[in-house]
Design a protein around this motif. Sequence first.
Motif, PDB file in Angstrom:
ATOM      1  N   UNK A  83       0.841  -1.196   0.000  1.00 53.99           N
ATOM      2  CA  UNK A  83       0.000   0.000   0.000  1.00 53.99           C
ATOM      3  C   UNK A  83       0.874   1.243   0.000  1.00 53.99           C
ATOM      4  N   UNK A  84       0.344   2.301  -0.585  1.00 52.19           N
ATOM      5  CA  UNK A  84       0.968   3.624  -0.537  1.00 52.19           C
ATOM      6  C   UNK A  84      -0.054   4.594   0.028  1.00 52.19           C
ATOM      7  N   UNK A  85       0.320   5.323   1.085  1.00 57.04           N
ATOM      8  CA  UNK A  85      -0.550   6.322   1.697  1.00 57.04           C
ATOM      9  C   UNK A  85       0.036   7.691   1.395  1.00 57.04           C
ATOM     10  N   UNK A  86      -0.519   8.359   0.392  1.00 59.61           N
ATOM     11  CA  UNK A  86      -0.003   9.659  -0.013  1.00 59.61           C
ATOM     12  C   UNK A  86      -0.124  10.689   1.104  1.00 59.61           C
ATOM     13  N   UNK A  87      -1.255  10.687   1.799  1.00 55.61           N
ATOM     14  CA  UNK A  87      -1.489  11.686   2.843  1.00 55.61           C
ATOM     15  C   UNK A  87      -0.491  11.543   3.978  1.00 55.61           C
ATOM     16  N   UNK A  89       2.410   9.916   3.682  1.00 49.85           N
ATOM     17  CA  UNK A  89       3.770   9.822   3.163  1.00 49.85           C
ATOM     18  C   UNK A  89       4.447   8.527   3.555  1.00 49.85           C
ATOM     19  N   UNK A  90       3.709   7.402   3.429  1.00 55.70           N
ATOM     20  CA  UNK A  90       4.252   6.108   3.839  1.00 55.70           C
ATOM     21  C   UNK A  90       4.031   5.050   2.758  1.00 55.70           C
ATOM     22  N   UNK A  91       4.827   4.004   2.848  1.00 53.45           N
ATOM     23  CA  UNK A  91       4.740   2.838   1.975  1.00 53.45           C
ATOM     24  C   UNK A  91       4.743   1.596   2.852  1.00 53.45           C
TER      25      UNK A  91
END
Length: 296
Positions: A83-87, A89-91
């Motif tokens: 998963x990538x969480x843009x808000x 800033x994590x992977x």
Amino acid sequence: MSFSIHRAVVTAVRTLTPGMVRVTFGGDGIADYPTTGIGDEYVRLFFPPQQDAEPVLPHSTGESWAFEDDVTPSQMRTYTIRAVDRAAGTVDIDFVVHDGGVAAAWALRAAPGNVVGITSPTGLYDPPADLEWQILLADATGLPAAARIAEQTPDGVRTRIVIEVGHVDDVQEITGRDLEVSWVIGGNGHGPSCFDEVVRDLAVPEGVGYIWFAGETSVMRGVRKQLRHVRKLPNQAYKTIGYWTVDVERWVERWNGLDEATRAEIDALWDGWDAPGTDQEAITDAYHEQLERLGL
């Protein structure tokens, strides 16, 4: 997208099952991480020599990477992004954990503040634009990508997933629209894989579809033969990917034991891979036929 290498800091660690750990990476190095958004996008991870040390990171050469001449390169392994969480800033990357192995050993001891290097990603999942159904097949190593693909699949596409895990305790929840999930126990280095039987008996729906497989290399070869040569699916209707090789140390030893001319002949099969009009699946056929002939 140009190839890039990023410094990633562990921000959280979560045990999903006895056989899988999720590590969340953040930090300035991936604040604007260049995700493709493709469900099975994969990256290379560069691990430090000690758990709490800084990894030695290579530099980008445009389409690949290289280390400086005077350093000991970090050990590298390939993983898919869960998963990538843009808000935030994590992977997230999910690790199959087991005894031995550079990545598994690191993941079992991972803690906030640990650092790895991570490359920009590449995705392989490429279904037809007018997709009506898909079948996702994977062992434990392909589970994270299959789960992400299912979550990202749009309305109107029927999805069936078959996941092979080594133990019943490794079963996870997978969510998605119009989704059917089946679990089988076997393979994963603990015994024979069930996928020969699964694929042989697979009911393929009518309409525009796509079959995707990720798992152990020899199992992948069997799946690919069924899809390409027995069922005779067109190239664009399937994708099979070898994520790992059982007894890989022995495989590497046997590969290195081949004479230089034979290795060069096999490597030359990939020449022209990206040339217009190239039948890439025919090249892949020739590659696997050569390796199987040599017992690899």
